[in-house]
Design a protein around this motif. Structure first.
Motif, PDB file in Angstrom:
ATOM      1  N   GLU A   1       0.835  -1.196   0.000  1.00  0.00           N
ATOM      2  CA  GLU A   1       0.000   0.000   0.000  1.00  0.00           C
ATOM      3  C   GLU A   1       0.868   1.243   0.000  1.00  0.00           C
ATOM      4  O   GLU A   1       1.971   1.252   0.536  1.00  0.00           O
ATOM      5  N   ASN A   2       0.338   2.304  -0.616  1.00  0.00           N
ATOM      6  CA  ASN A   2       0.864   3.653  -0.427  1.00  0.00           C
ATOM      7  C   ASN A   2      -0.324   4.600  -0.455  1.00  0.00           C
ATOM      8  O   ASN A   2      -1.465   4.151  -0.328  1.00  0.00           O
ATOM      9  N   ARG A   3      -0.093   5.882  -0.613  1.00  0.00           N
ATOM     10  CA  ARG A   3      -1.212   6.837  -0.574  1.00  0.00           C
ATOM     11  C   ARG A   3      -2.172   6.657  -1.744  1.00  0.00           C
ATOM     12  O   ARG A   3      -3.314   7.086  -1.685  1.00  0.00           O
ATOM     13  N   THR A   4      -1.732   6.010  -2.819  1.00  0.00           N
ATOM     14  CA  THR A   4      -2.534   5.896  -4.033  1.00  0.00           C
ATOM     15  C   THR A   4      -3.183   4.530  -4.228  1.00  0.00           C
ATOM     16  O   THR A   4      -4.291   4.445  -4.727  1.00  0.00           O
ATOM     17  N   ILE A   5      -2.490   3.455  -3.854  1.00  0.00           N
ATOM     18  CA  ILE A   5      -2.975   2.112  -4.184  1.00  0.00           C
ATOM     19  C   ILE A   5      -2.942   1.163  -2.989  1.00  0.00           C
ATOM     20  O   ILE A   5      -2.234   1.390  -2.012  1.00  0.00           O
ATOM     21  N   LEU A   6      -3.689   0.082  -3.117  1.00  0.00           N
ATOM     22  CA  LEU A   6      -3.592  -1.109  -2.271  1.00  0.00           C
ATOM     23  C   LEU A   6      -3.561  -2.275  -3.239  1.00  0.00           C
ATOM     24  O   LEU A   6      -4.450  -2.416  -4.073  1.00  0.00           O
ATOM     25  N   MET A   7      -2.515  -3.102  -3.171  1.00  0.00           N
ATOM     26  CA  MET A   7      -2.330  -4.162  -4.153  1.00  0.00           C
ATOM     27  C   MET A   7      -1.899  -5.455  -3.476  1.00  0.00           C
ATOM     28  O   MET A   7      -1.045  -5.447  -2.595  1.00  0.00           O
ATOM     29  N   GLU A   8      -2.494  -6.573  -3.910  1.00  0.00           N
ATOM     30  CA  GLU A   8      -2.024  -7.880  -3.468  1.00  0.00           C
ATOM     31  C   GLU A   8      -0.771  -8.225  -4.278  1.00  0.00           C
ATOM     32  O   GLU A   8      -0.764  -8.093  -5.495  1.00  0.00           O
ATOM     33  N   PHE A   9       0.274  -8.663  -3.586  1.00  0.00           N
ATOM     34  CA  PHE A   9       1.529  -9.009  -4.245  1.00  0.00           C
ATOM     35  C   PHE A   9       1.626 -10.529  -4.316  1.00  0.00           C
ATOM     36  O   PHE A   9       1.612 -11.203  -3.297  1.00  0.00           O
ATOM     37  N   GLU A  10       1.711 -11.063  -5.526  1.00  0.00           N
ATOM     38  CA  GLU A  10       1.771 -12.501  -5.744  1.00  0.00           C
ATOM     39  C   GLU A  10       3.208 -12.950  -5.983  1.00  0.00           C
ATOM     40  O   GLU A  10       4.011 -12.214  -6.544  1.00  0.00           O
ATOM     41  N   SER A  11       3.480 -14.183  -5.592  1.00  0.00           N
ATOM     42  CA  SER A  11       4.813 -14.736  -5.800  1.00  0.00           C
ATOM     43  C   SER A  11       5.005 -15.171  -7.242  1.00  0.00           C
ATOM     44  O   SER A  11       4.100 -15.725  -7.857  1.00  0.00           O
ATOM     45  N   ILE A  12       6.188 -14.935  -7.774  1.00  0.00           N
ATOM     46  CA  ILE A  12       6.503 -15.425  -9.112  1.00  0.00           C
ATOM     47  C   ILE A  12       7.199 -16.782  -9.043  1.00  0.00           C
ATOM     48  O   ILE A  12       7.426 -17.406 -10.077  1.00  0.00           O
ATOM     49  N   TYR A  13       7.556 -17.230  -7.830  1.00  0.00           N
ATOM     50  CA  TYR A  13       8.205 -18.524  -7.621  1.00  0.00           C
ATOM     51  C   TYR A  13       7.393 -19.369  -6.661  1.00  0.00           C
ATOM     52  O   TYR A  13       6.651 -18.847  -5.833  1.00  0.00           O
ATOM     53  N   GLY A  14       7.608 -20.676  -6.732  1.00  0.00           N
ATOM     54  CA  GLY A  14       7.109 -21.588  -5.716  1.00  0.00           C
ATOM     55  C   GLY A  14       8.250 -21.927  -4.778  1.00  0.00           C
ATOM     56  O   GLY A  14       9.399 -21.998  -5.202  1.00  0.00           O
ATOM     57  N   GLY A  15       7.944 -22.106  -3.500  1.00  0.00           N
ATOM     58  CA  GLY A  15       8.973 -22.466  -2.526  1.00  0.00           C
ATOM     59  C   GLY A  15       8.565 -22.088  -1.114  1.00  0.00           C
ATOM     60  O   GLY A  15       7.388 -21.902  -0.817  1.00  0.00           O
TER      61      GLY A  15
END
Length: 107
Positions: A69-83
């Motif tokens: 999150e910042n003042r403009t957005i809220l975003m889910e961050f997904e993994s690009i790797y498994g582990g």
């Protein structure tokens, strides 16, 4: 605005994700990758407001790891790797582009 990282970065919505699942990317056993804060173009400072995983938890490509999150957005961050997830930052810790967010270890 609330988006997942894959929606923002790749332009993928949930329906497309179901039709064309993201290919699993596996790391070699014991290999550790550091995942850094990408340049999302929405400002300079971000923070993690929620962890969706526990330290040591096994995840796969596309799993939501945390909320950014910042003042403009809220975003889910997904993994690009498994582990195995090895968190680095604490909740509400300020992050800049290029700062380490978490590590992921191949299993």
């Amino acid at each position: 605005m609330f988006k997942r990282f894959s929606q923002w970065f790749f332009g993928i919505d949930d329906a497309q994700k179901e039709r064309n699942p993201i290919k699993e990317i596996h790391l070699e056993k014991g290999r550790i990758e550091i995942i850094v804060m990408p340049d999302l173009g929405y400002g300079k400072e971000y923070k993690i407001t929620k962890w969706h995983v526990q330290p040591g938890q096994l995840i796969k490509t596309g799993d939501v790891v945390c909320d950014l999150e910042n003042r403009t957005i809220l975003m889910e961050f997904e993994s690009i790797y498994g582990g195995r997830v090895l968190p680095i930052v604490q909740l509400d810790q300020k992050l800049k582009v290029g700062d380490a967010i978490f590590k992921i270890e191949g299993v």
